[in-house]
Scaffold this active site. Structure first.
Site, mmCIF file in Angstrom:
data_model
loop_
_atom_site.group_PDB
_atom_site.id
_atom_site.type_symbol
_atom_site.label_atom_id
_atom_site.label_comp_id
_atom_site.label_asym_id
_atom_site.label_seq_id
_atom_site.Cartn_x
_atom_site.Cartn_y
_atom_site.Cartn_z
ATOM 1 N N ASP A 1 42.967 42.286 30.778
ATOM 2 C CA ASP A 1 41.534 42.531 31.169
ATOM 3 C C ASP A 1 41.517 42.923 32.769
ATOM 4 O O ASP A 1 42.403 42.840 33.370
ATOM 5 C CB ASP A 1 40.926 41.141 31.030
ATOM 6 C CG ASP A 1 39.509 41.129 31.388
ATOM 7 O OD1 ASP A 1 38.698 42.000 31.006
ATOM 8 O OD2 ASP A 1 38.889 39.935 31.974
ATOM 9 N N GLU B 1 38.364 42.818 35.118
ATOM 10 C CA GLU B 1 37.491 41.778 36.234
ATOM 11 C C GLU B 1 37.756 40.398 35.988
ATOM 12 O O GLU B 1 38.031 39.988 34.700
ATOM 13 C CB GLU B 1 35.934 42.091 35.803
ATOM 14 C CG GLU B 1 35.364 43.559 36.066
ATOM 15 C CD GLU B 1 34.120 43.783 35.714
ATOM 16 O OE1 GLU B 1 32.975 42.979 36.198
ATOM 17 O OE2 GLU B 1 33.705 44.387 34.642
#
Length: 201
Positions: free
Chosen positions: A7, A9
């Site tokens: 991922d 953020e």
């Protein structure tokens, strides 16, 4: 051969919408996928709030230009890319990702696209496909790769659970508590060692 899927953020860079909330002084923008599992509901809320406040893509991009990777993230990613293929799987948008990818050394990223009017108003968004992170790891597996996946939010759980190895990184207490079978880390050094252990076995 492994591909590590990360991922963006909360794992490598700060949450864009939280930074935007702080920049604009509008706390309602702080709502993220850590708080709202329904991504469409979250994005419709954001788009309506942007319209209400008279804000558009330009204002968000101005905030993004000021965002730097989390301390240690670039070094972590550089070392990880020396031992594994890495793809960033993100629900962010191409219009947001560019400046951040430059600061991270241009890793590969699969993300979504915003629909933007000529005046810069964000009118909608287009997903590559629904539940894109999960489908990306399944597609990689279908062509002979094993996947390692890691993230911090509700929308990362499907790809984590579908992978040969999965981790949570700097997640919320609720997500960690609700998913005790997933190893959780807060420091890049421990996180990197865990991935290296998978690669070695």
């Amino acid at each position: 051969m492994y591909v590590t899927c990360l991922d963006l953020e909360g794992v490598l860079v700060p949450e864009i919408w939280i930074a935007f909330a702080e920049e604009t002084g509008i706390p309602e923008f702080k709502r993220t996928t850590r708080d709202e599992p329904d991504y469409d509901k979250l994005m419709q809320y954001r788009i309506a709030l942007l319209k209400e406040k008279g804000l558009g893509l330009k204002e968000i991009q101005t905030t993004i230009e000021k965002i730097n990777p989390l301390p240690g993230a670039k070094e972590f990613l550089d070392e990880l890319r020396s031992v594994s293929q890495v793809i960033i799987l993100s629900d962010t948008f191409t219009q947001f990702a560019g400046p951040l990818m430059k600061k991270l050394g241009y890793p590969s990223i699969f993300c979504n696209t915003l629909e933007v009017a000529e005046n810069g108003e964000i009118t909608g968004y287009k997903l590559r496909q629904s539940n894109g992170k999960f489908h990306a790891v399944k597609a990689l597996q279908s062509i002979g790769f094993d996947t390692i996946a890691a993230g911090d939010s509700f929308n990362d759980l499907a790809m984590i659970k579908a992978s040969k190895a999965g981790f949570l990184f700097r997640s919320t207490e609720k997500i960690i508590k609700d998913n005790p079978e997933i190893p959780a880390f807060t420091e890049y050094s421990d996180f990197l060692n865990a991935i290296k252990n998978v690669l070695a076995n």
